[in-house]
Design a protein around this motif. Sequence first.
Motif, PDB file in Angstrom:
ATOM      1  N   ASP A  88      14.715   6.798  -0.449  1.00  0.00           N
ATOM      2  CA  ASP A  88      14.613   8.029   0.086  1.00  0.00           C
ATOM      3  C   ASP A  88      13.229   8.657   0.046  1.00  0.00           C
ATOM      4  N   LEU A  89      12.454   8.407  -1.056  1.00  0.00           N
ATOM      5  CA  LEU A  89      10.990   8.920  -1.091  1.00  0.00           C
ATOM      6  C   LEU A  89      10.266   7.999   0.126  1.00  0.00           C
ATOM      7  N   LEU A  90      10.635   6.787   0.323  1.00  0.00           N
ATOM      8  CA  LEU A  90       9.525   6.045   1.094  1.00  0.00           C
ATOM      9  C   LEU A  90       9.937   6.377   2.556  1.00  0.00           C
ATOM     10  N   THR A  91      11.037   6.970   2.780  1.00  0.00           N
ATOM     11  CA  THR A  91      11.830   7.255   4.146  1.00  0.00           C
ATOM     12  C   THR A  91      11.950   8.344   4.449  1.00  0.00           C
ATOM     13  N   ALA A  92      11.747   9.341   3.713  1.00  0.00           N
ATOM     14  CA  ALA A  92      11.675  10.919   3.974  1.00  0.00           C
ATOM     15  C   ALA A  92      10.834  11.418   5.264  1.00  0.00           C
ATOM     16  N   THR A  93      11.436  12.181   5.983  1.00  0.00           N
ATOM     17  CA  THR A  93      10.707  12.685   7.069  1.00  0.00           C
ATOM     18  C   THR A  93       9.447  13.350   6.775  1.00  0.00           C
ATOM     19  N   GLY A 142       0.821  -1.242   0.044  1.00  0.00           N
ATOM     20  CA  GLY A 142      -0.097  -0.121  -0.079  1.00  0.00           C
ATOM     21  C   GLY A 142       0.967   1.220  -0.038  1.00  0.00           C
ATOM     22  N   LEU A 143       1.773   1.323   0.826  1.00  0.00           N
ATOM     23  CA  LEU A 143       2.795   2.159   0.816  1.00  0.00           C
ATOM     24  C   LEU A 143       3.392   2.729  -0.478  1.00  0.00           C
ATOM     25  N   VAL A 144       3.894   1.488  -1.104  1.00  0.00           N
ATOM     26  CA  VAL A 144       4.626   1.825  -2.381  1.00  0.00           C
ATOM     27  C   VAL A 144       3.903   2.284  -3.268  1.00  0.00           C
ATOM     28  N   GLN A 193      -0.494   6.980   7.692  1.00  0.00           N
ATOM     29  CA  GLN A 193      -1.628   6.585   6.872  1.00  0.00           C
ATOM     30  C   GLN A 193      -1.936   5.111   6.407  1.00  0.00           C
ATOM     31  N   ALA A 194      -0.438   4.693   5.689  1.00  0.00           N
ATOM     32  CA  ALA A 194      -0.758   3.420   5.251  1.00  0.00           C
ATOM     33  C   ALA A 194      -0.434   2.073   6.334  1.00  0.00           C
ATOM     34  N   GLY A 195      -0.304   2.640   7.919  1.00  0.00           N
ATOM     35  CA  GLY A 195      -0.342   1.473   8.818  1.00  0.00           C
ATOM     36  C   GLY A 195       1.225   1.496   9.457  1.00  0.00           C
ATOM     37  N   PHE A 196       2.011   2.153   9.182  1.00  0.00           N
ATOM     38  CA  PHE A 196       3.548   2.219   9.500  1.00  0.00           C
ATOM     39  C   PHE A 196       3.636   3.137  10.750  1.00  0.00           C
ATOM     40  N   LEU A 197       4.373   2.386  11.947  1.00  0.00           N
ATOM     41  CA  LEU A 197       4.595   3.237  12.999  1.00  0.00           C
ATOM     42  C   LEU A 197       6.140   3.672  12.440  1.00  0.00           C
ATOM     43  N   ASP A 198       6.549   4.991  13.079  1.00  0.00           N
ATOM     44  CA  ASP A 198       7.969   5.377  13.057  1.00  0.00           C
ATOM     45  C   ASP A 198       8.921   4.299  13.602  1.00  0.00           C
ATOM     46  N   PRO A 199      10.195   4.178  12.931  1.00  0.00           N
ATOM     47  CA  PRO A 199      10.960   3.297  13.765  1.00  0.00           C
ATOM     48  C   PRO A 199      11.581   3.928  15.178  1.00  0.00           C
TER      49      PRO A 199
END
Length: 234
Positions: free
Chosen positions: A214-219, A14-16, A227-233
Amino acid sequence: MPSLNILSGGAAQGLVGSVAAKFKKQTGFDITGAFGAVGAMANKLREGTPADILILTSALIATLVKENLAEAASVKDVGRVETALAVRDADPLVAACDATNLRAVFLAADAIFVPDTRNSTAGIHIAKVLRELGITDEIASRLKIYPNGATAMRHMAESEAKRPIGCTQATEIIATNGIKLSGALPKGCDLVTVYTAAVTRSAVHPGETQLLIDLLTATDQAALRAQAGFLDPL
């Protein structure tokens, strides 16, 4: 049209997908490849499936770096993903505040939709939880196992069962139409998995691949990841 080949856990699909248009506008590249159980994706790479980018569990990425299949310098954590429960949109939410309650939730379901219990991160964990709850045999006939969480959730959304329940990673639940997130697994039965991206050693387009990471992990993409369900590392 040029494209990047991806091998990724289903948790990141979903994030990709949400950044694909922006990435294409920046680079002219589409994103193609496979999403599925992380163990199966790693084996595809080992067997020679072309890939530029990997998004798998952090432990598996570390293993692939040691196997000289992923570039150590490219590794970046995308975020943490909880294993969670799902219900259909029309069904009431279920509560599982502890192991006893979770046991009752599973026993009350007439169909339990889960990903691959041998190769997927969530599926392996769910099988372990069912054993620890002492209900593996009791619910065996109701267990609906699919190659990955996304497929399991799609089938659950279409299910005609009266009281189905789903269990997979929160990102796959959020990304599936017709179902909704019903909360993470309770403490003691929970699982939070760190997903990590890396450029493969065989990447045909390493520069563009690093741009995608870089786009997927940018601040400034934190809200999109959430929104996609990922919590910050951590």
